[in-house]
Design an enzyme around this catalytic site. Structure first.
Site, PDB file in Angstrom:
ATOM      1  N   ILE A   1       0.983  -1.181   0.202  1.00 33.77           N
ATOM      2  CA  ILE A   1      -0.014   0.111  -0.102  1.00 33.77           C
ATOM      3  C   ILE A   1       0.843   1.301   0.025  1.00 33.77           C
ATOM      4  O   ILE A   1       0.273   2.244  -0.397  1.00 33.77           O
ATOM      5  CB  ILE A   1      -1.088  -0.005   1.189  1.00 33.77           C
ATOM      6  CG1 ILE A   1      -0.109  -0.104   2.521  1.00 33.77           C
ATOM      7  CG2 ILE A   1      -1.882  -1.243   1.223  1.00 33.77           C
ATOM      8  CD1 ILE A   1      -1.186   0.210   3.534  1.00 33.77           C
TER       9      ILE A   1
ATOM     10  N   THR B   1      -8.137   2.171  15.735  1.00 36.77           N
ATOM     11  CA  THR B   1      -7.871   1.473  17.284  1.00 36.77           C
ATOM     12  C   THR B   1      -8.190   2.359  18.206  1.00 36.77           C
ATOM     13  O   THR B   1      -8.253   3.847  17.984  1.00 36.77           O
ATOM     14  CB  THR B   1      -6.339   1.025  17.458  1.00 36.77           C
ATOM     15  OG1 THR B   1      -5.939   1.021  18.722  1.00 36.77           O
ATOM     16  CG2 THR B   1      -5.577   2.392  16.793  1.00 36.77           C
ATOM     17  N   ASP B   2      -8.546   1.951  19.310  1.00 34.29           N
ATOM     18  CA  ASP B   2      -8.792   2.945  20.656  1.00 34.29           C
ATOM     19  C   ASP B   2      -7.740   3.698  21.137  1.00 34.29           C
ATOM     20  O   ASP B   2      -7.773   4.571  21.790  1.00 34.29           O
ATOM     21  CB  ASP B   2      -9.592   2.056  21.667  1.00 34.29           C
ATOM     22  CG  ASP B   2      -8.683   1.139  22.212  1.00 34.29           C
ATOM     23  OD1 ASP B   2      -7.501   0.942  21.682  1.00 34.29           O
ATOM     24  OD2 ASP B   2      -9.069   0.436  23.329  1.00 34.29           O
TER      25      ASP B   2
ATOM     26  N   LYS C   1      -1.910   5.991  13.506  1.00 38.24           N
ATOM     27  CA  LYS C   1      -3.320   5.529  13.149  1.00 38.24           C
ATOM     28  C   LYS C   1      -4.264   6.841  13.501  1.00 38.24           C
ATOM     29  O   LYS C   1      -5.064   6.943  12.716  1.00 38.24           O
ATOM     30  CB  LYS C   1      -3.717   4.605  14.197  1.00 38.24           C
ATOM     31  CG  LYS C   1      -3.065   3.185  14.158  1.00 38.24           C
ATOM     32  CD  LYS C   1      -3.548   2.582  12.719  1.00 38.24           C
ATOM     33  CE  LYS C   1      -4.831   2.044  12.739  1.00 38.24           C
ATOM     34  NZ  LYS C   1      -5.018   1.222  11.602  1.00 38.24           N
TER      35      LYS C   1
ATOM     36  N   TYR D   1       5.592  -6.068  31.516  1.00 39.55           N
ATOM     37  CA  TYR D   1       6.339  -4.579  31.466  1.00 39.55           C
ATOM     38  C   TYR D   1       5.777  -3.739  33.030  1.00 39.55           C
ATOM     39  O   TYR D   1       4.393  -3.897  33.320  1.00 39.55           O
ATOM     40  CB  TYR D   1       5.784  -3.789  30.625  1.00 39.55           C
ATOM     41  CG  TYR D   1       6.166  -4.398  29.126  1.00 39.55           C
ATOM     42  CD1 TYR D   1       7.173  -5.262  29.183  1.00 39.55           C
ATOM     43  CD2 TYR D   1       5.446  -3.886  27.952  1.00 39.55           C
ATOM     44  CE1 TYR D   1       7.578  -5.763  27.709  1.00 39.55           C
ATOM     45  CE2 TYR D   1       5.955  -4.080  26.648  1.00 39.55           C
ATOM     46  CZ  TYR D   1       7.000  -5.220  26.387  1.00 39.55           C
ATOM     47  OH  TYR D   1       7.270  -5.614  25.298  1.00 39.55           O
TER      48      TYR D   1
HETATM   49  P1  NAD Z   1      -1.521  -7.504  11.923  1.00 36.70           P
HETATM   50  O1  NAD Z   1       0.066  -6.835  12.185  1.00 36.70           O
HETATM   51  O2  NAD Z   1      -1.690  -8.963  12.379  1.00 36.70           O
HETATM   52  O3  NAD Z   1      -1.561  -7.393  10.438  1.00 36.70           O
HETATM   53  C1  NAD Z   1      -1.417  -6.390   9.304  1.00 36.70           C
HETATM   54  C2  NAD Z   1      -1.433  -6.907   7.969  1.00 36.70           C
HETATM   55  O4  NAD Z   1      -0.958  -5.718   7.167  1.00 36.70           O
HETATM   56  C3  NAD Z   1      -0.572  -8.036   7.625  1.00 36.70           C
HETATM   57  O5  NAD Z   1      -0.909  -8.959   6.941  1.00 36.70           O
HETATM   58  C4  NAD Z   1       0.879  -7.375   6.833  1.00 36.70           C
HETATM   59  O6  NAD Z   1       1.233  -8.202   5.917  1.00 36.70           O
HETATM   60  C5  NAD Z   1      -0.096  -6.362   6.233  1.00 36.70           C
HETATM   61  N1  NAD Z   1       0.790  -5.179   5.890  1.00 36.70           N
HETATM   62  C6  NAD Z   1       1.536  -4.358   6.407  1.00 36.70           C
HETATM   63  N2  NAD Z   1       2.017  -3.423   5.854  1.00 36.70           N
HETATM   64  C7  NAD Z   1       1.584  -3.370   4.585  1.00 36.70           C
HETATM   65  C8  NAD Z   1       1.653  -2.786   3.299  1.00 36.70           C
HETATM   66  N3  NAD Z   1       2.581  -1.815   3.294  1.00 36.70           N
HETATM   67  N4  NAD Z   1       1.170  -3.078   2.231  1.00 36.70           N
HETATM   68  C9  NAD Z   1       0.343  -4.216   2.303  1.00 36.70           C
HETATM   69  N5  NAD Z   1      -0.185  -5.025   3.449  1.00 36.70           N
HETATM   70  C10 NAD Z   1       0.599  -4.705   4.372  1.00 36.70           C
HETATM   71  O7  NAD Z   1      -2.345  -6.494  12.460  1.00 36.70           O
HETATM   72  P2  NAD Z   1      -3.863  -6.798  13.262  1.00 36.70           P
HETATM   73  O8  NAD Z   1      -3.447  -6.946  14.662  1.00 36.70           O
HETATM   74  O9  NAD Z   1      -4.315  -7.811  12.369  1.00 36.70           O
HETATM   75  O10 NAD Z   1      -4.600  -5.222  12.944  1.00 36.70           O
HETATM   76  C11 NAD Z   1      -5.052  -4.981  11.716  1.00 36.70           C
HETATM   77  C12 NAD Z   1      -5.855  -3.443  11.902  1.00 36.70           C
HETATM   78  O11 NAD Z   1      -6.460  -3.480  13.106  1.00 36.70           O
HETATM   79  C13 NAD Z   1      -4.703  -2.456  11.697  1.00 36.70           C
HETATM   80  O12 NAD Z   1      -5.001  -1.481  11.198  1.00 36.70           O
HETATM   81  C14 NAD Z   1      -4.700  -2.278  13.427  1.00 36.70           C
HETATM   82  O13 NAD Z   1      -4.300  -0.875  13.589  1.00 36.70           O
HETATM   83  C15 NAD Z   1      -6.299  -2.168  13.734  1.00 36.70           C
HETATM   84  N6  NAD Z   1      -6.425  -2.754  15.031  1.00 36.70           N
HETATM   85  C16 NAD Z   1      -5.635  -3.535  15.868  1.00 36.70           C
HETATM   86  C17 NAD Z   1      -6.325  -4.221  17.083  1.00 36.70           C
HETATM   87  C18 NAD Z   1      -5.450  -5.373  17.858  1.00 36.70           C
HETATM   88  O14 NAD Z   1      -5.963  -5.626  18.854  1.00 36.70           O
HETATM   89  N7  NAD Z   1      -4.674  -6.012  17.225  1.00 36.70           N
HETATM   90  C19 NAD Z   1      -7.107  -3.505  17.740  1.00 36.70           C
HETATM   91  C20 NAD Z   1      -7.996  -2.378  17.165  1.00 36.70           C
HETATM   92  C21 NAD Z   1      -7.539  -2.076  15.655  1.00 36.70           C
HETATM   93  P1  TYD Z   2       0.203  -5.515  23.514  1.00 33.45           P
HETATM   94  O1  TYD Z   2      -0.407  -6.897  23.097  1.00 33.45           O
HETATM   95  O2  TYD Z   2       1.694  -5.206  22.612  1.00 33.45           O
HETATM   96  O3  TYD Z   2      -1.004  -4.488  22.852  1.00 33.45           O
HETATM   97  P2  TYD Z   2      -1.122  -2.971  23.197  1.00 33.45           P
HETATM   98  O4  TYD Z   2       0.240  -2.418  23.528  1.00 33.45           O
HETATM   99  O5  TYD Z   2      -1.687  -2.432  21.904  1.00 33.45           O
HETATM  100  O6  TYD Z   2      -2.340  -2.616  24.191  1.00 33.45           O
HETATM  101  O7  TYD Z   2       0.247  -5.386  24.820  1.00 33.45           O
HETATM  102  C1  TYD Z   2      -0.723  -5.446  25.914  1.00 33.45           C
HETATM  103  C2  TYD Z   2      -0.342  -5.146  27.179  1.00 33.45           C
HETATM  104  O8  TYD Z   2       0.472  -6.144  27.767  1.00 33.45           O
HETATM  105  C3  TYD Z   2       0.271  -3.829  27.227  1.00 33.45           C
HETATM  106  O9  TYD Z   2      -0.173  -3.086  28.508  1.00 33.45           O
HETATM  107  C4  TYD Z   2       1.789  -3.997  27.365  1.00 33.45           C
HETATM  108  C5  TYD Z   2       1.766  -5.277  27.973  1.00 33.45           C
HETATM  109  N1  TYD Z   2       2.866  -6.154  27.617  1.00 33.45           N
HETATM  110  C6  TYD Z   2       3.824  -6.834  28.430  1.00 33.45           C
HETATM  111  O10 TYD Z   2       3.464  -6.533  29.909  1.00 33.45           O
HETATM  112  N2  TYD Z   2       4.860  -7.685  28.162  1.00 33.45           N
HETATM  113  C7  TYD Z   2       4.939  -8.249  27.007  1.00 33.45           C
HETATM  114  O11 TYD Z   2       6.106  -8.677  26.589  1.00 33.45           O
HETATM  115  C8  TYD Z   2       4.046  -7.475  25.850  1.00 33.45           C
HETATM  116  C9  TYD Z   2       4.209  -7.695  24.476  1.00 33.45           C
HETATM  117  C10 TYD Z   2       3.089  -6.776  26.323  1.00 33.45           C
END
Ligand code: NAD
Ligand code: TYD
Length: 350
Positions: free
Chosen positions: A61, A131-132, A160, A213
């Site tokens: 992208i 994301t929140d 974001k 952490y």
């Molecule tokens: P993830 O890191 O598991 O997956 C991201 C995907 O995007 C991967 O498949 C990667 O290959 C692809 N990607 C990265 N850079 C790219 C590029 N330049 N071009 C095309 N593809 C690319 O992420 P996720 O946890 O599944 O999160 C997905 C979305 O949801 C994100 O936008 C994240 O900000 C949002 N989100 C995640 C969470 C969470 O808890 N994981 C919560 C709220 C919102």
């Molecule tokens: P994470 O899964 O990285 O999500 P986010 O930072 O987006 O909320 O982490 C969740 C919580 O866990 C966050 O408060 C950081 C903490 N954390 C640890 O304490 N140890 C770890 O190794 C990781 C990866 C996260």
């Protein structure tokens, strides 16, 4: 017949959204656009191989020309944008990567959509998944609503937040039909084991230290990933254009309490004496700029679109732990290779 682009479909949440849409809407064509970075894994979608209404396109992208070509070829009716760099710790080590993918990448997609739709936006939709964390950090009281002022602290959340602003700017300036949702922390199958829950399941299983952490007092609001995918489906089909929806599970846990529950469940599942896994807990240096508490008020989504989470956390967590224990090959495949190098670098300094 609609053709829908889902970006980041080979990642954690994206793969669940792709699966839901491919299975639920046989008359949609779903095109998964993903660059397959370290976080993207086609094994997450193995069950969809050969599905008539599904196609995978490997593309970046950040490359504007490539995005335009893909959009021009498929003439998408809708876009669900999930591709992103998503891990806070990586954003602290390499913020620029986050600006490129999350900000520039999103603007490239907005431009590609605007161009192929040639300002004729009827029945078109650009849905941006966010994301929140854009709202910053809460104290002991209160929750994030759709009106909460943006106050991001990490390079991840700042990138974001910036992408959200661009999406709103395209709605206000060009009338591009957009939607945004801001969701709390997700958990479930296919999550890359750099994030708390899969990382700790793996470390407990292997008797490795559990790097907590700071004091483990930070609070996150956990939602089952399949409930997030269901919410995205509802919002994509029924959301009010130009608006924002918060998605969350009313399910707040301090990290340390959550980790202790995971230890207890895994003691049982791995036939260990109660208390064995907890001994692996190791307090390490806190994350820089670590947000204290996230909590989502999802009343708007519930009232307008009738969405509520389907799973209780205890049930979802157990299901998730079972999935990682049963899918050892999936996990081992990721953990071999580059992951090891990341892990050593990330945790040796703590
Ligand atoms: P993830 O890191 O598991 O997956 C991201 C995907 O995007 C991967 O498949 C990667 O290959 C692809 N990607 C990265 N850079 C790219 C590029 N330049 N071009 C095309 N593809 C690319 O992420 P996720 O946890 O599944 O999160 C997905 C979305 O949801 C994100 O936008 C994240 O900000 C949002 N989100 C995640 C969470 C969470 O808890 N994981 C919560 C709220 C919102
Ligand atoms: P994470 O899964 O990285 O999500 P986010 O930072 O987006 O909320 O982490 C969740 C919580 O866990 C966050 O408060 C950081 C903490 N954390 C640890 O304490 N140890 C770890 O190794 C990781 C990866 C996260």
């Amino acid at each position: 017949m609609k053709t829908i682009a889902i970006t980041g479909g080979a990642g954690f949440i994206g793969s669940h959204v792709v699966r839901l849409f491919v299975n639920k809407y046989p008359d949609y064509k779903i095109v998964n656009i993903d660059a397959l970075t370290y976080a993207g894994n086609l094994a997450n979608l193995k069950d969809l191989e050969g599905a008539a209404n599904y196609e995978f396109v490997k593309a970046d992208i950040v490359n504007a020309e490539e995005m335009f070509q893909v959009f021009d070829k498929y003439q998408f009716d809708g876009v669900i944008h999930l591709a992103a760099e998503s891990h806070v710790d990586r954003s602290i080590s390499n913020p620029t990567e986050f600006v490129l993918t999350n900000v520039i990448g999103t603007v490239n997609l907005l431009n590609a959509a605007k161009k192929i739709w040639a300002d004729n936006f009827e029945n078109k939709l650009f849905y941006h998944v966010s994301t929140d964390e854009v709202y910053g950090s809460l104290g002991e009281e209160g929750m994030f609503t759709e009106e909460t002022k943006y106050d991001p602290h990490s390079p991840y959340s700042a990138s974001k937040a910036s992408s959200d602003h661009f999406v709103r700017a395209y709605f206000d300036t060009y009338g591009l039909p957009t939607l945004i949702s801001n969701c709390s922390n997700n958990y479930g199958s296919y999550q890359f084991p750099e994030k708390l829950i899969p990382l700790f399941i793996n470390n407990i299983k292997k008797n490795l230290p559990l790097p907590v952490y700071g004091k483990g007092e930070n609070i996150r609001d956990w939602l089952w990933v399949e409930d997030h995918a269901r919410a995205i489906d509802e919002i994509f089909h029924k959301g009010a254009l130009g608006s924002t929806y918060n998605i969350g599970g009313h399910n707040e846990w301090t990290n340390i309490d959550l980790i202790k529950v995971m230890c207890k469940i895994l003691d049982e599942k791995l036939n260990r004496k109660t208390g064995t896994s907890e001994k692996l807990i190791t307090y390490v240096k806190d994350r820089a700029g670590h947000d204290l508490r996230y909590a989502i008020d999802a009343t708007k989504l519930q009232n307008e679109l009738d969405w509520v989470p389907s799973l209780q956390f205890e049930e979802g967590l157990e299901k998730t732990i079972d999935w990682y224990l049963e899918n050892e090959a999936w996990l081992e495949n990721i953990i071999s290779g580059d992951y090891q190098e990341y892990y050593e670098k990330q945790y040796e300094q703590r």
